[in-house]
Scaffold this motif. Structure first.
Motif, PDB file in Angstrom:
ATOM      1  N   ASN A  19      19.850  25.350  -5.795  1.00 40.30           N
ATOM      2  CA  ASN A  19      20.902  26.232  -6.305  1.00 40.30           C
ATOM      3  C   ASN A  19      22.144  26.014  -5.450  1.00 40.30           C
ATOM      4  OD1 ASN A  19      22.427  28.256  -7.464  1.00 40.30           O
ATOM      5  ND2 ASN A  19      21.425  29.905  -6.339  1.00 40.30           N
ATOM      6  N   THR A  20      23.206  25.468  -6.023  1.00 36.03           N
ATOM      7  CA  THR A  20      24.366  25.038  -5.235  1.00 36.03           C
ATOM      8  C   THR A  20      25.462  26.080  -5.131  1.00 36.03           C
ATOM      9  OG1 THR A  20      25.380  24.032  -7.199  1.00 36.03           O
ATOM     10  CG2 THR A  20      23.952  22.632  -5.842  1.00 36.03           C
ATOM     11  N   GLY A  21      25.268  27.297  -5.683  1.00 37.48           N
ATOM     12  CA  GLY A  21      26.380  28.232  -5.712  1.00 37.48           C
ATOM     13  C   GLY A  21      26.058  29.619  -5.202  1.00 37.48           C
ATOM     14  N   HIS A  22      27.033  30.229  -4.524  1.00 36.26           N
ATOM     15  CA  HIS A  22      27.053  31.663  -4.253  1.00 36.26           C
ATOM     16  C   HIS A  22      27.910  32.333  -5.329  1.00 36.26           C
ATOM     17  CE1 HIS A  22      25.058  31.507  -0.412  1.00 36.26           C
ATOM     18  NE2 HIS A  22      25.978  30.743   0.136  1.00 36.26           N
ATOM     19  N   LEU A  23      27.850  33.662  -5.378  1.00 39.85           N
ATOM     20  CA  LEU A  23      28.696  34.451  -6.275  1.00 39.85           C
ATOM     21  C   LEU A  23      28.588  33.942  -7.712  1.00 39.85           C
ATOM     22  CD1 LEU A  23      30.652  36.846  -6.208  1.00 39.85           C
ATOM     23  CD2 LEU A  23      32.532  35.237  -5.878  1.00 39.85           C
ATOM     24  N   PHE A  24      27.323  33.709  -8.142  1.00 43.06           N
ATOM     25  CA  PHE A  24      27.024  33.231  -9.492  1.00 43.06           C
ATOM     26  C   PHE A  24      27.741  31.917  -9.795  1.00 43.06           C
ATOM     27  CE2 PHE A  24      26.530  37.818  -9.455  1.00 43.06           C
ATOM     28  CZ  PHE A  24      25.237  37.971  -9.931  1.00 43.06           C
ATOM     29  N   GLY A  25      27.882  31.087  -8.761  1.00 47.76           N
ATOM     30  CA  GLY A  25      28.431  29.754  -8.950  1.00 47.76           C
ATOM     31  C   GLY A  25      29.896  29.591  -8.629  1.00 47.76           C
ATOM     32  N   PHE A  26      30.598  30.650  -8.238  1.00 44.81           N
ATOM     33  CA  PHE A  26      32.029  30.537  -7.979  1.00 44.81           C
ATOM     34  C   PHE A  26      32.340  29.987  -6.591  1.00 44.81           C
ATOM     35  CE2 PHE A  26      31.996  33.776 -11.368  1.00 44.81           C
ATOM     36  CZ  PHE A  26      32.820  33.131 -12.262  1.00 44.81           C
ATOM     37  N   VAL A  27      31.389  30.011  -5.671  1.00 39.99           N
ATOM     38  CA  VAL A  27      31.562  29.460  -4.318  1.00 39.99           C
ATOM     39  C   VAL A  27      30.334  28.615  -4.013  1.00 39.99           C
ATOM     40  CG1 VAL A  27      31.861  29.987  -1.865  1.00 39.99           C
ATOM     41  CG2 VAL A  27      32.890  31.486  -3.594  1.00 39.99           C
ATOM     42  N   SER A  28      30.512  27.408  -3.495  1.00 36.90           N
ATOM     43  CA  SER A  28      29.365  26.550  -3.210  1.00 36.90           C
ATOM     44  C   SER A  28      28.667  27.000  -1.930  1.00 36.90           C
ATOM     45  CB  SER A  28      29.802  25.089  -3.087  1.00 36.90           C
ATOM     46  OG  SER A  28      30.306  24.814  -1.803  1.00 36.90           O
ATOM     47  N   VAL A  29      27.437  26.548  -1.758  1.00 38.29           N
ATOM     48  CA  VAL A  29      26.639  26.935  -0.593  1.00 38.29           C
ATOM     49  C   VAL A  29      27.014  26.143   0.656  1.00 38.29           C
ATOM     50  CG1 VAL A  29      24.690  27.613  -2.037  1.00 38.29           C
ATOM     51  CG2 VAL A  29      24.814  25.275  -1.152  1.00 38.29           C
ATOM     52  N   PHE A  30      27.950  25.207   0.538  1.00 36.09           N
ATOM     53  CA  PHE A  30      28.288  24.344   1.672  1.00 36.09           C
ATOM     54  C   PHE A  30      29.482  24.921   2.438  1.00 36.09           C
ATOM     55  CE2 PHE A  30      26.582  21.434  -1.645  1.00 36.09           C
ATOM     56  CZ  PHE A  30      25.378  21.153  -1.004  1.00 36.09           C
ATOM     57  N   ASN A  31      29.225  25.375   3.657  1.00 44.73           N
ATOM     58  CA  ASN A  31      30.266  25.890   4.537  1.00 44.73           C
ATOM     59  C   ASN A  31      31.117  24.724   5.023  1.00 44.73           C
ATOM     60  OD1 ASN A  31      31.824  26.959   6.594  1.00 44.73           O
ATOM     61  ND2 ASN A  31      30.164  28.173   7.479  1.00 44.73           N
ATOM     62  N   PRO A  32      32.406  24.665   4.699  1.00 41.88           N
ATOM     63  CA  PRO A  32      33.221  23.485   5.029  1.00 41.88           C
ATOM     64  C   PRO A  32      33.325  23.217   6.529  1.00 41.88           C
ATOM     65  CG  PRO A  32      34.620  25.308   4.310  1.00 41.88           C
ATOM     66  CD  PRO A  32      33.209  25.705   4.012  1.00 41.88           C
TER      67      PRO A  32
END
Length: 810
Positions: A212-225
């Protein structure tokens, strides 16, 4: 913080003596024979080796993907691997060496190579502009000659310079701006690549799969820049070292941490705050990095909403990254990488009559050991665990319901790289994965009573073994032709314990029980891979790629639902594995002294055993999901254009895709071909970055895409006071075209002692385009007096959205 002056040349040079399935065109056995025959390729005698590590002079982190070009009697090139290690075999003689990496000063050396040489280089960031991406002419030559097709690498300096939604720097949203890649919806991080679904992308974080690559139902990715070093996208010509998905590979690597100094960096934005701390455990030998991020809308809104009986905004997400690395001399390195991220949603509605607590997220852990056995043999071993889980506990009028699902993997991975000569390189490996699936487990009960409801069908876990060995070879044939060919054997076996329920007319008629690790069913398939590059000149080349893939895990979703509620299921007696073949070609041209790169790339892809819910499926607590699926085939084809500038103060690219994506199911749409919901005929992206001086960075993004196909009613009837819809063909209506412009400006404050900071101001959807998310029918009037009317309306999410983010480092 230590710095290297010009006299040190940002490098050390040390020389020492060496110490000891069938497929469409070609039968598989001929391809295997071809791979083995290249081992007998004729090479020149009296060759020597140049090898070493390429690292950042300030942090000592490896420079992944840095290019090395040797020009002399023979021209040879190489790229640094995940540990920053490279090796080149060349004949003795005088050579000009050109070494470059994105965002760093290039190094040019003139050396007479008469014996095996160790070359350890430390690169300094570009002193003129730390944010500027610098690409030398020498590295451009490697882009012409290498066999990579449909492959894009992005550095964090490129990713952080673009305007984004909520001011959140996002790897996946940057990838959406490339040709052949489209988003799953407004502001969403989901990726549809060359006609494939979101589940058909292999997404890796330090070798661990991310489901699952998204937070906030897909609006933010799980990768901390702040924790990421860079990302690689492979959408065509997939090497044999990757597998398990049909469409593409997104390979993300985290930073190893600063080996020389302790640093802290972070940011404060409208949606989240970030903090990253990194530094040496033992200088130049070991490092540690810790990074955290959390959204805080729930905390900010709580004081303002408590007086209204609402306990704040009931949603938040967080994630943590931890990585520690230890170097044992120049030959061995061990790293431990960990990630965990969760989304939490708590609802309390209608004065407590409806309560819901939802929780979902990823977990990943990888232990990696890399070793340079010799100057020609390099190996990597990894132990990996990853999991995605979703749970929902609801209470409606004192009836509790619990629904959960999860998928988890335990795997071992080994890769070996062997450089036989400048003309021939081998890579081989194997990956074993033990998979555990709980597609859906559900029950309900009335508290303080004996009344309960549970799934009468089998809800036990599904277990499977997934193993895939591979072999690939890359060799040069003359000065113009390079070929990379490989073979991968994909194998998947579902095992017990498991109770297989046989159903007839909705009734259970028999149950077959399998004991632990007893084979239930198995699948095996050969996956040939081929890519080639033919240099037409020093500035242009023609490339070709083919790959076959199998996929044994499937994400099945309803069009009305979004992740994380969709469900992962394995291949089984009821669900056959997906398979696909992909062909692509590319013409690559560099011009204007290699400052510009032009790529035109047509592609064609076929897919079998695509999975969807049947047309009359209704979500329910009880029922075995696999019996609700239908299976079909798909195809996607198109043309991608990209023109890109990667030098100077003004950088960016223009990408355009003309494509078509279609599906066919015998039990859907009367068996006729129909447009997939991933279809987008036209897709255009314009990306521009301008750095006029050391203080300012300016960014612009413009996107345009054809509307998404959807299915709408063709007629409506009133029968006994009820509205009855009559639908036409599947996806017979296309939504309005999507377009949007974003702007950003970053001001870098003057450094104060050890503090460096910047302020990023961005505007999402500058001209407030109302891009439709969905369409709905709104009735008006009354049926009883004959005034009833129906009007189609659209729902959109984001108007113009400004945001501000303060970033700091010390």
């Amino acid at each position: 913080m230590e710095h290297y002056n010009e006299s040190q040349r940002a490098c050390d040079v040390v020389a020492e003596k060496e110490v000891s399935l069938s497929w469409p065109f070609v039968n598989t056995r001929w391809l295997v024979a071809l791979v083995l025959m290249v081992a007998f390729a004729r090479v020149k005698a009296q060759q020597v080796e140049i090898n070493g590590f390429l690292r950042d002079s300030l942090t000592s982190e490896p420079l992944i993907g840095a290019t090395i070009l040797a020009k002399g009697d023979l021209q040879a090139s190489a790229a640094a691997n995940l540990s920053g290690y490279f090796t080149i075999r060349i004949p003795k003689g005088q050579y000009e060496l050109f070494i470059s990496s994105l965002g760093y000063k290039s190094i040019a050396l003139s050396l007479h190579i008469s014996s095996d040489t160790i070359l350890n280089l430390w690169f300094s960031p570009d002193a003129i502009n730390l944010r500027e991406v610098t690409v030398t002419a020498e590295s451009a030559v490697d882009r012409i000659k290498n066999t990579e097709i449909g492959t894009v690498r992005l550095s964090m300096s490129e990713i952080k310079s673009l305007p984004v939604l909520f001011g959140e720097v996002d790897i996946l949203k940057t990838l959406q701006l490339l040709p052949g890649v489209q988003s799953a919806g407004e502001g969403n991080t989901g990726l549809y690549i060359r006609g494939g679904g979101a589940d058909q992308n292999l997404v890796l974080l330090d070798d661990a799969q991310v489901f699952n690559t998204g937070h906030l139902f897909g609006f933010v990715s799980v990768f901390n820049p702040d924790a990421i070093q860079g990302a690689q996208l492979i959408k065509g010509g997939m090497p044999a070292s990757y597998g398990g998905r049909l469409s593409a590979v997104i390979d993300v690597n985290t930073k190893e941490g600063n080996y020389r100094n302790w640093t802290t960096e972070g940011g404060l934005g409208l949606l989240t705050s970030r903090l990253t701390v990194q530094g040496p455990i033992q200088k130049d030998k070991s490092s540690i990095l810790f990074s955290a991020r959390r959204s805080y809308l729930d905390l900010i809104t709580k004081p303002f909403l408590e007086n209204n009986g609402v306990r704040g905004f009931p949603y938040y997400f967080y994630d943590f990254n931890l990585k520690t690395t230890y170097r044992f001399g120049d030959r061995d390195q061990i790293s431990l990488s960990a990630y965990t991220g969760r989304d939490v949603l708590a609802l309390n509605l209608l004065q407590g009559r409806i309560k819901a607590n939802l929780d979902w997220g990823n977990r990943a852990l990888s232990l990696r050991w890399t070793r340079a056995h010799s100057r020609r043999l390099f190996s990597t071993y990894a132990l990996i665990h990853n999991r995605f889980g979703f749970s929902a506990l609801t209470n409606f009028d004192n009836i509790e319901a619990n629904v959960n699902s999860d998928i988890s993997d335990y795997s071992f991975k080994a890769d070996w790289e062997f450089v036989h000569s400048p003309l021939l390189k081998f890579k081989a490996g194997v990956q074993y994965i033990f998979r555990s699936f709980t597609p859906r487990r559900s029950d309900a009960r009335i508290p303080d009573s004996e009344v309960s409801f549970s799934n009468p069908l089998n809800i036990s876990r599904r277990l499977a073994h997934d193993i895939a060995p591979y072999l690939q070879a890359e060799w040069a044939i003359g000065d113009r032709l390079r070929v990379n060919t490989g073979i991968r054997l994909a194998s998947f076996t579902q095992v017990g314990p498991y109770d297989y329920v046989q159903i007839e007319n909705g009734l259970i008629v028999d149950t077959l029980s399998y004991r632990s690790f007893q084979t239930i069913t198995s699948f095996t398939g050969w996956e040939p891979r081929l890519s080639a590059s033919y240099s037409l000149s020093e500035h242009s080349s023609f490339k070709f790629g083919y790959n076959r893939n199998h996929q044994f895990v499937h994400l099945v979703s309803l069009s009305s639902n979004s992740l994380p509620f969709d469900i992962w299921v394995p291949s089984s007696v009821l669900v056959q594995p997906q398979s696909g073949d992909s062909w692509s070609m590319a013409y690559v041209q560099l011009f204007s002294q290699n400052r510009f790169e032009f790529i035109v790339e047509p592609f064609y892809r076929t897919m079998k055993q695509q999975v969807e819910y049947r047309e009359d499926y209704v979500p329910q607590i009880n029922g075995e999901l696999e019996r609700e699926f239908v299976f079909g085939k798909g195809r996607a084809y198109g043309l991608e254009l990209l023109i890109r500038r990667r030098q100077g103060k003004f950088q960016g690219w223009v990408g355009y895709t003309l494509s078509r994506t279609e599906r066919q199911f015998d039990l859907v749409n009367k068996g006729q071909w129909f447009l997939s919901r991933f279809d987008r005929l036209h897709d255009l992206s314009i990306v521009a970055n301008y750095s006029p001086d050391k203080r300012w960075d300016l960014g612009l993004v413009f996107v345009f895409g054809s509307g998404q196909p959807i299915t709408v009613p063709e007629r409506r009837y009133f029968i006994e006071g009820q509205v009855v819809n009559q639908y036409g063909p599947r996806n017979n209506f296309r939504m309005e075209s999507y377009h949007r412009m974003d702007l950003s400006a970053t001001y870098h404050f003057k450094p104060r002692k050890r503090l460096r900071s910047s302020l990023t101001m961005s505007v999402y959807n500058v001209y407030s385009r109302k891009n439709p998310l969905l369409y709905f029918i709104e009735p008006s009037g009354s049926l009883s007096d004959g005034s009833l009317g129906l009007q189609a309306k659209k729902l959109y999410l984001f108007p113009i959205l400004p945001s501000v983010t303060w970033n700091f480092q010390f």
